[in-house]
Design a protein around this motif. Structure first.
Motif, short mmCIF file in Angstrom:
data_model
loop_
_atom_site.label_atom_id
_atom_site.label_comp_id
_atom_site.label_asym_id
_atom_site.label_seq_id
_atom_site.Cartn_x
_atom_site.Cartn_y
_atom_site.Cartn_z
N UNK A 30 0.83 -1.20 0.00
CA UNK A 30 0.00 0.00 0.00
C UNK A 30 0.87 1.25 0.00
N UNK A 31 2.01 1.20 0.69
CA UNK A 31 2.91 2.36 0.75
C UNK A 31 3.56 2.63 -0.60
N UNK A 32 3.89 1.59 -1.35
CA UNK A 32 4.59 1.75 -2.62
C UNK A 32 3.69 1.76 -3.83
N UNK A 33 2.39 1.60 -3.65
CA UNK A 33 1.47 1.59 -4.78
C UNK A 33 1.29 3.00 -5.32
N UNK A 34 1.45 3.20 -6.64
CA UNK A 34 1.27 4.56 -7.19
C UNK A 34 -0.18 5.00 -7.09
N UNK A 35 -0.36 6.27 -6.78
CA UNK A 35 -1.71 6.82 -6.67
C UNK A 35 -2.08 7.46 -8.00
N UNK A 36 -3.15 6.98 -8.60
CA UNK A 36 -3.60 7.51 -9.88
C UNK A 36 -4.80 8.43 -9.65
N UNK A 37 -4.81 9.55 -10.32
CA UNK A 37 -5.94 10.45 -10.24
C UNK A 37 -6.62 10.51 -11.60
N UNK A 38 -7.93 10.49 -11.58
CA UNK A 38 -8.70 10.56 -12.81
C UNK A 38 -8.97 12.03 -13.10
N UNK A 39 -8.59 12.47 -14.31
CA UNK A 39 -8.78 13.86 -14.69
C UNK A 39 -10.21 14.10 -15.16
N UNK A 40 -10.78 15.27 -14.85
CA UNK A 40 -12.10 15.59 -15.40
C UNK A 40 -12.02 15.71 -16.92
N UNK A 41 -13.18 15.63 -17.58
CA UNK A 41 -13.19 15.71 -19.04
C UNK A 41 -12.64 17.06 -19.50
N UNK A 42 -11.81 17.00 -20.53
CA UNK A 42 -11.27 18.22 -21.10
C UNK A 42 -9.96 18.67 -20.48
N UNK A 43 -9.53 18.03 -19.39
CA UNK A 43 -8.27 18.40 -18.76
C UNK A 43 -7.32 17.22 -18.83
N UNK A 44 -6.02 17.49 -19.00
CA UNK A 44 -5.06 16.38 -19.03
C UNK A 44 -4.90 15.79 -17.62
N UNK A 45 -4.52 14.53 -17.59
CA UNK A 45 -4.32 13.86 -16.30
C UNK A 45 -3.10 14.46 -15.60
N UNK A 46 -3.16 14.68 -14.31
CA UNK A 46 -2.00 15.22 -13.60
C UNK A 46 -0.88 14.18 -13.56
N UNK A 47 0.33 14.67 -13.56
CA UNK A 47 1.48 13.77 -13.48
C UNK A 47 2.30 14.14 -12.27
N UNK A 48 3.15 13.23 -11.85
CA UNK A 48 4.01 13.50 -10.71
C UNK A 48 3.68 12.62 -9.53
N UNK A 49 4.40 12.87 -8.47
CA UNK A 49 4.24 12.09 -7.25
C UNK A 49 3.29 12.81 -6.32
N UNK A 50 2.18 12.17 -5.95
CA UNK A 50 1.16 12.82 -5.14
C UNK A 50 1.19 12.36 -3.70
#
Length: 53
Positions: A30-50
């Motif tokens: 759980x500590x090392x699992x990457x966190x993915x965020x879903x971007x709203x329509x029309x916006x690019x997905x955020x990148x980076x370490x969250x």
């Protein structure tokens, strides 16, 4: 100590060790699992370490 009690204690100790190892593996995963965020329509997905730390 009877043979039945010894076997039950052995099984109980094995289960407690197995549960502790599973808890540790899940905690690390759980500590090392990457966190993915879903971007709203029309916006690019955020990148980076969250992760906060």
């Amino acid at each position: 100590m009877s043979l039945t009690m010894a076997i039950l204690m052995l099984v109980g100790a094995w289960l407690s060790v197995a549960a502790a190892m599973l808890w540790g593996v899940l905690r690390i995963a759980r500590h090392h699992h990457p966190h993915h965020r879903i971007a709203p329509e029309g916006k690019p997905a955020p990148t980076g370490n969250f992760r906060k730390a």
